[in-house]
Design a protein around this motif. Structure first.
Motif, PDB file in Angstrom:
ATOM      1  N   PRO A  95     -11.695  16.996   1.249  1.00  0.00           N
ATOM      2  CA  PRO A  95     -11.399  15.739   1.947  1.00  0.00           C
ATOM      3  C   PRO A  95      -9.909  15.501   2.173  1.00  0.00           C
ATOM      4  N   ALA A  96      -9.070  15.973   1.254  1.00  0.00           N
ATOM      5  CA  ALA A  96      -7.629  15.775   1.398  1.00  0.00           C
ATOM      6  C   ALA A  96      -7.041  16.573   2.548  1.00  0.00           C
ATOM      7  N   ARG A  97      -7.818  17.523   3.110  1.00  0.00           N
ATOM      8  CA  ARG A  97      -7.312  18.359   4.195  1.00  0.00           C
ATOM      9  C   ARG A  97      -7.996  18.045   5.534  1.00  0.00           C
ATOM     10  N   LYS A  98      -8.637  16.895   5.605  1.00  0.00           N
ATOM     11  CA  LYS A  98      -9.188  16.441   6.883  1.00  0.00           C
ATOM     12  C   LYS A  98      -9.057  14.925   6.930  1.00  0.00           C
ATOM     13  N   ALA A  99      -8.809  14.400   8.127  1.00  0.00           N
ATOM     14  CA  ALA A  99      -8.532  12.972   8.279  1.00  0.00           C
ATOM     15  C   ALA A  99      -9.395  12.395   9.387  1.00  0.00           C
ATOM     16  N   PHE A 100      -9.777  11.122   9.208  1.00  0.00           N
ATOM     17  CA  PHE A 100     -10.609  10.410  10.181  1.00  0.00           C
ATOM     18  C   PHE A 100     -10.060   8.997  10.294  1.00  0.00           C
ATOM     19  N   GLY A 101      -9.771   8.573  11.516  1.00  0.00           N
ATOM     20  CA  GLY A 101      -9.314   7.201  11.712  1.00  0.00           C
ATOM     21  C   GLY A 101      -9.389   6.813  13.169  1.00  0.00           C
ATOM     22  N   THR A 102      -9.274   5.521  13.423  1.00  0.00           N
ATOM     23  CA  THR A 102      -9.198   5.057  14.803  1.00  0.00           C
ATOM     24  C   THR A 102      -7.785   5.297  15.329  1.00  0.00           C
ATOM     25  N   PHE A 103      -7.648   5.201  16.623  1.00  0.00           N
ATOM     26  CA  PHE A 103      -6.338   5.320  17.254  1.00  0.00           C
ATOM     27  C   PHE A 103      -5.372   4.297  16.667  1.00  0.00           C
ATOM     28  N   VAL A 104      -5.862   3.061  16.475  1.00  0.00           N
ATOM     29  CA  VAL A 104      -5.007   2.004  15.928  1.00  0.00           C
ATOM     30  C   VAL A 104      -4.552   2.359  14.517  1.00  0.00           C
ATOM     31  N   GLU A 105      -5.443   2.899  13.702  1.00  0.00           N
ATOM     32  CA  GLU A 105      -5.059   3.294  12.350  1.00  0.00           C
ATOM     33  C   GLU A 105      -4.009   4.397  12.380  1.00  0.00           C
ATOM     34  N   LEU A 106      -4.111   5.296  13.343  1.00  0.00           N
ATOM     35  CA  LEU A 106      -3.136   6.375  13.447  1.00  0.00           C
ATOM     36  C   LEU A 106      -1.772   5.840  13.846  1.00  0.00           C
ATOM     37  N   THR A 107      -1.721   4.926  14.825  1.00  0.00           N
ATOM     38  CA  THR A 107      -0.432   4.336  15.205  1.00  0.00           C
ATOM     39  C   THR A 107       0.130   3.503  14.065  1.00  0.00           C
ATOM     40  N   ASN A 108      -0.727   2.831  13.303  1.00  0.00           N
ATOM     41  CA  ASN A 108      -0.260   2.073  12.141  1.00  0.00           C
ATOM     42  C   ASN A 108       0.320   3.006  11.081  1.00  0.00           C
ATOM     43  N   LEU A 109      -0.281   4.179  10.933  1.00  0.00           N
ATOM     44  CA  LEU A 109       0.238   5.156   9.970  1.00  0.00           C
ATOM     45  C   LEU A 109       1.639   5.598  10.377  1.00  0.00           C
ATOM     46  N   VAL A 110       1.838   5.853  11.676  1.00  0.00           N
ATOM     47  CA  VAL A 110       3.165   6.226  12.155  1.00  0.00           C
ATOM     48  C   VAL A 110       4.154   5.086  11.904  1.00  0.00           C
ATOM     49  N   GLY A 111       3.693   3.855  12.118  1.00  0.00           N
ATOM     50  CA  GLY A 111       4.561   2.708  11.874  1.00  0.00           C
ATOM     51  C   GLY A 111       4.954   2.573  10.418  1.00  0.00           C
ATOM     52  N   ALA A 112       4.046   2.918   9.524  1.00  0.00           N
ATOM     53  CA  ALA A 112       4.311   2.775   8.097  1.00  0.00           C
ATOM     54  C   ALA A 112       5.129   3.933   7.538  1.00  0.00           C
ATOM     55  N   VAL A 162       0.841  -1.195   0.000  1.00  0.00           N
ATOM     56  CA  VAL A 162       0.000   0.000   0.000  1.00  0.00           C
ATOM     57  C   VAL A 162       0.877   1.246   0.000  1.00  0.00           C
ATOM     58  N   PRO A 163       0.784   2.087  -1.031  1.00  0.00           N
ATOM     59  CA  PRO A 163       1.561   3.332  -1.044  1.00  0.00           C
ATOM     60  C   PRO A 163       1.159   4.237   0.119  1.00  0.00           C
ATOM     61  N   ALA A 164       2.115   5.033   0.573  1.00  0.00           N
ATOM     62  CA  ALA A 164       1.856   5.923   1.703  1.00  0.00           C
ATOM     63  C   ALA A 164       0.702   6.867   1.425  1.00  0.00           C
ATOM     64  N   ASP A 165       0.592   7.352   0.171  1.00  0.00           N
ATOM     65  CA  ASP A 165      -0.479   8.304  -0.117  1.00  0.00           C
ATOM     66  C   ASP A 165      -1.848   7.653  -0.011  1.00  0.00           C
ATOM     67  N   ARG A 166      -1.929   6.340  -0.267  1.00  0.00           N
ATOM     68  CA  ARG A 166      -3.212   5.660  -0.101  1.00  0.00           C
ATOM     69  C   ARG A 166      -3.570   5.546   1.378  1.00  0.00           C
ATOM     70  N   LEU A 167      -2.573   5.261   2.228  1.00  0.00           N
ATOM     71  CA  LEU A 167      -2.845   5.160   3.664  1.00  0.00           C
ATOM     72  C   LEU A 167      -3.475   6.441   4.184  1.00  0.00           C
ATOM     73  N   VAL A 168      -2.957   7.575   3.731  1.00  0.00           N
ATOM     74  CA  VAL A 168      -3.485   8.857   4.180  1.00  0.00           C
ATOM     75  C   VAL A 168      -4.840   9.133   3.533  1.00  0.00           C
ATOM     76  N   ALA A 169      -4.948   8.843   2.225  1.00  0.00           N
ATOM     77  CA  ALA A 169      -6.201   9.104   1.509  1.00  0.00           C
ATOM     78  C   ALA A 169      -7.355   8.296   2.078  1.00  0.00           C
ATOM     79  N   GLU A 170      -7.061   7.124   2.655  1.00  0.00           N
ATOM     80  CA  GLU A 170      -8.110   6.275   3.206  1.00  0.00           C
ATOM     81  C   GLU A 170      -8.508   6.659   4.622  1.00  0.00           C
ATOM     82  N   MET A 171      -7.917   7.714   5.155  1.00  0.00           N
ATOM     83  CA  MET A 171      -8.303   8.177   6.487  1.00  0.00           C
ATOM     84  C   MET A 171      -9.550   9.041   6.374  1.00  0.00           C
ATOM     85  N   VAL A 172     -10.660   8.370   6.113  1.00  0.00           N
ATOM     86  CA  VAL A 172     -11.982   8.991   5.987  1.00  0.00           C
ATOM     87  C   VAL A 172     -12.949   8.154   6.812  1.00  0.00           C
ATOM     88  N   PRO A 173     -14.140   8.664   7.123  1.00  0.00           N
ATOM     89  CA  PRO A 173     -15.105   7.845   7.861  1.00  0.00           C
ATOM     90  C   PRO A 173     -15.380   6.532   7.135  1.00  0.00           C
TER      91      PRO A 173
END
Length: 367
Positions: free
Chosen positions: A130-147, A28-39
């Motif tokens: 949408p590209a300037r607002k993000a929505f995710g669970t805590f776990v998704e956020l820590t996974n984003l930092v990991g990636a 999964v490209p990094a930009d997809r990880l961020v783009a998928e941070m939506v409800p």
């Protein structure tokens, strides 16, 4: 959009046969990880207008009013007013100025009062692309930092108007400090925050009103949050849900072959495969699936495996993918020691969600 959870019954057996999650190793490209941070898909259509406050709970109507006003104040530039770079990085940046006063809201309430509905409604109502607002669970956020790494995550999210964090975890001190530090950097950059959370393990009244725990755990950020207490009946907190009776291996296999877009895997092998895939990719792992079929469900052997399964259950639930299984019912996945330990809320949530998806899958099996 997600596929429907309403099954219309088995179709003729497909020639290609079912898919396999164990055969998938998504990159999964990094930009997809961020783009998928939506409800998640089940909250695509929620708005403040679709939230029905309980007339006996005035705090619910008040929360809608405050959040609607909060969203309206997030249009345009960052709160720092620091002349940040433009969308594509042009222009000379100035040192960010820490915004004064609350720049975050914390939704404080029990199960079933609609915190996630309100959080998603805030995301939808915020007047930003949408590209300037993000929505995710805590776990998704820590996974984003990991990636991405910490600095890249800060850089990526600093241009956002709003970050919504659902189910802020208070049961892992290391991750809590990591995310608290990340949020501090984002607040300095002018990003507005909104969050819900679980409670710390062992607290009386678990699942209700965790504001004190939340504000203490985020330490220096506490002054940035306004707490919105949302009262209501704790109607979902009734212990373990009763899981449907599992089907036979033969029934699950036949349904997998008869359902277009279904996967079929042996449960122990699936658990082994999850260890090879970063949890940030579990969403991509389920791309295009209309049903997940698993045979030989057994108790989860250890905590690390259990936590990976929790993430997969969340991604399947978000995408409304029904789960058909043989072996043990889902309410027997986790040991008593796990259910009484520090991560019990995650395990209860996984059981509840997998049970709901198992009910959705019943129609895949012919009568």
């Amino acid at each position: 959009m997600s596929s429907s959870t309403t099954a219309s019954g088995p179709s003729p057996v497909t020639d290609a046969g079912p898919l396999s999650l164990c055969a998938r190793e998504p990159r999964v490209p990094a930009d997809r990880l961020v783009a998928e941070m939506v409800p998640p898909p089940r909250f695509d259509s929620v708005r403040f207008s679709t939230y029905i406050p309980d007339p006996n709970q005035p705090s619910q109507s008040e929360a809608v009013r405050v959040l609607d006003g909060f969203a309206g104040g997030l249009g345009g530039a960052h709160a720092s007013g620091a002349g940040r770079r433009g969308l594509f990085g042009f222009g000379r940046p100035r040192a960010p100025k820490t915004p004064a006063g609350p720049r975050g809201v914390y939704l404080d309430g029990g199960y079933g009062v609609g915190k996630t509905h309100l959080l998603a409604s805030l995301w939808h109502a915020t007047p930003a692309e949408p590209a300037r607002k993000a929505f995710g669970t805590f776990v998704e956020l820590t996974n984003l930092v990991g990636a991405l790494g910490f600095q890249q995550t800060v850089q990526t999210l600093s241009g956002h108007s709003l970050l919504c964090i659902d189910e802020f975890e208070l049961d892992d001190p290391g991750d809590t400090v990591l995310v608290s530090t990340l949020l501090g950097k984002l607040v300095e950059a002018g990003v507005a925050l909104a969050a819900t959370s679980n409670t710390l393990p062992g607290k009386l009244g678990e699942g209700r009103f965790a504001a004190a725990d939340f504000l203490r755990e985020i330490q220096g950020l506490s002054a940035r949050f306004r707490t919105l207490r949302i009262d209501g009946e704790d109607y979902r907190h009734r212990g373990l849900p009763e899981a449907p009776k599992p089907f036979t291996d033969e029934e699950v296999t036949k349904a997998a072959y008869a359902t277009e877009g279904a996967s079929l895997d042996d449960f122990p092998h699936l658990l082994e495969h999850l260890a090879k895939v970063h949890p940030s990719r579990y969403g991509a792992l389920t791309d295009g699936l209309r049903a997940v079929c698993v045979t030989d469900v057994r108790p989860v052997p250890d905590q690390s495996t259990a936590l990976r399964l929790v993430v997969l259950a969340d991604r399947l639930y978000d995408r409304e993918v029904p789960v058909l299984a043989s072996g043990l019912p889902f309410d027997r996945l986790f040991s008593e020691e796990m259910l009484n330990g520090g991560y019990r809320k995650k395990y209860f949530r996984a059981i509840s969600r997998l049970t709901a998806l198992a009910r959705d899958a019943k129609g895949l099996v012919g009568s």
